[in-house]
Design a protein around this motif. Structure first.
Motif, PDB file in Angstrom:
ATOM      1  N   SER A  62       0.834  -1.207   0.000  1.00 48.66           N
ATOM      2  CA  SER A  62       0.000   0.000   0.000  1.00 48.66           C
ATOM      3  C   SER A  62       0.869   1.258   0.000  1.00 48.66           C
ATOM      4  CB  SER A  62      -0.930   0.017   1.210  1.00 48.66           C
ATOM      5  OG  SER A  62      -1.849  -1.043   1.142  1.00 48.66           O
ATOM      6  N   ALA A  63       1.907   1.240   0.817  1.00 53.06           N
ATOM      7  CA  ALA A  63       2.810   2.391   0.882  1.00 53.06           C
ATOM      8  C   ALA A  63       3.521   2.597  -0.454  1.00 53.06           C
ATOM      9  CB  ALA A  63       3.830   2.196   2.004  1.00 53.06           C
ATOM     10  N   ARG A  64       3.956   1.502  -1.085  1.00 56.15           N
ATOM     11  CA  ARG A  64       4.616   1.617  -2.393  1.00 56.15           C
ATOM     12  C   ARG A  64       3.660   2.183  -3.442  1.00 56.15           C
ATOM     13  NH1 ARG A  64       7.891  -3.962  -3.609  1.00 56.15           N
ATOM     14  NH2 ARG A  64       9.541  -3.735  -2.054  1.00 56.15           N
ATOM     15  N   MET A  86      -4.176  -3.595  -2.948  1.00 50.85           N
ATOM     16  CA  MET A  86      -3.083  -3.508  -1.968  1.00 50.85           C
ATOM     17  C   MET A  86      -3.628  -3.312  -0.553  1.00 50.85           C
ATOM     18  SD  MET A  86      -0.721  -4.008  -4.017  1.00 50.85           S
ATOM     19  CE  MET A  86      -0.822  -4.068  -5.783  1.00 50.85           C
ATOM     20  N   GLN A  87      -4.709  -2.530  -0.438  1.00 50.93           N
ATOM     21  CA  GLN A  87      -5.311  -2.301   0.874  1.00 50.93           C
ATOM     22  C   GLN A  87      -5.929  -3.573   1.452  1.00 50.93           C
ATOM     23  OE1 GLN A  87      -8.042   1.006   0.141  1.00 50.93           O
ATOM     24  NE2 GLN A  87      -6.979   2.099   1.793  1.00 50.93           N
ATOM     25  N   CYS A 148       1.421  -8.605  -7.006  1.00 56.93           N
ATOM     26  CA  CYS A 148       1.591  -7.397  -6.191  1.00 56.93           C
ATOM     27  C   CYS A 148       3.067  -7.018  -6.071  1.00 56.93           C
ATOM     28  CB  CYS A 148       0.979  -7.599  -4.806  1.00 56.93           C
ATOM     29  SG  CYS A 148      -0.818  -7.729  -4.830  1.00 56.93           S
ATOM     30  N   GLN A 149       3.906  -8.022  -5.893  1.00 50.83           N
ATOM     31  CA  GLN A 149       5.335  -7.746  -5.770  1.00 50.83           C
ATOM     32  C   GLN A 149       5.892  -7.191  -7.081  1.00 50.83           C
ATOM     33  OE1 GLN A 149       7.648 -10.948  -4.243  1.00 50.83           O
ATOM     34  NE2 GLN A 149       9.536  -9.776  -4.254  1.00 50.83           N
ATOM     35  N   THR A 154       7.774  -2.750 -10.153  1.00 50.55           N
ATOM     36  CA  THR A 154       7.820  -2.116 -11.467  1.00 50.55           C
ATOM     37  C   THR A 154       7.504  -0.628 -11.364  1.00 50.55           C
ATOM     38  OG1 THR A 154       7.181  -4.178 -12.535  1.00 50.55           O
ATOM     39  CG2 THR A 154       6.868  -2.160 -13.799  1.00 50.55           C
ATOM     40  N   VAL A 155       6.465  -0.276 -10.628  1.00 52.54           N
ATOM     41  CA  VAL A 155       6.079   1.138 -10.556  1.00 52.54           C
ATOM     42  C   VAL A 155       7.035   1.962  -9.706  1.00 52.54           C
ATOM     43  CG1 VAL A 155       3.653   0.724 -11.041  1.00 52.54           C
ATOM     44  CG2 VAL A 155       4.414   0.847  -8.670  1.00 52.54           C
ATOM     45  N   THR A 156       7.727   1.321  -8.766  1.00 51.67           N
ATOM     46  CA  THR A 156       8.678   2.072  -7.941  1.00 51.67           C
ATOM     47  C   THR A 156      10.095   1.954  -8.465  1.00 51.67           C
ATOM     48  OG1 THR A 156       8.969   0.219  -6.412  1.00 51.67           O
ATOM     49  CG2 THR A 156       7.293   1.866  -5.840  1.00 51.67           C
TER      50      THR A 156
END
Length: 168
Positions: A62-64, A86-87, A148-149, A154-156
């Protein structure tokens, strides 16, 4: 008379055999109960730890996702569709593991309280890279965890070692 003593002797031997057998079965039953109690204790411990790990992963993912959205690495539509996943990560994984649901069944159950539907999420997933779509398509808890991983990495821009790319 001799036949009567022979029959009585044979019945006494059968009685002794069945008494000894019953005693052995009672010992075996007691041992099985003890083993069952130990196994249940280990299962409960593992379950509690699984809950803790999924809760920690939920917070991390969620934080990511929030960080990626704030940094404008993902669009509003992607954020709106993927952030509820994610939540609710812990709940989704626990439904799959505990109740034996497929990912789709678990998502339907969890997303019933959200503003987004599974179809809207699938539309957003279609636009993601193929490596992410592949793990999503597994429709299992381990596929969802890998999704999710991969997604948050990928987005971060975080790199994942190849040995942890997909859970076995």
């Amino acid at each position: 008379m001799m036949v009567a003593f022979g029959v009585i002797g044979l019945l006494v031997l059968f009685l002794i055999y069945f008494v000894l057998r019953a005693q052995n079965l009672q010992k075996e039953l007691a041992l099985l109960r003890n083993t069952n109690k130990q196994t249940n204790s280990k299962i409960t411990y593992a379950y509690r730890n699984l809950v803790l790990v999924t809760d920690a992963l939920e917070k991390n993912f969620s934080a990511r996702m929030e960080s990626a959205f704030k940094s404008k690495l993902i669009s509003q539509a992607q954020y709106d569709a993927l952030f509820p996943l994610m939540q609710n990560f812990s709940g989704i994984v626990m439904h799959c593991c505990e109740k034996g649901y497929s990912l789709e069944e678990s998502l339907n159950k969890v997303l019933s309280n959200e503003d987004i539907s599974l179809e809207e999420i699938k539309e957003v997933v279609k636009d993601l890279p193929s490596s992410i779509r592949m793990v999503w398509a597994k429709n299992t808890a381990d596929g969802f965890i890998a999704f999710c991983q991969h997604l948050t990495n990928t987005v971060t821009g975080t790199k994942t070692p190849s040995s942890t790319d997909t859970p076995s």
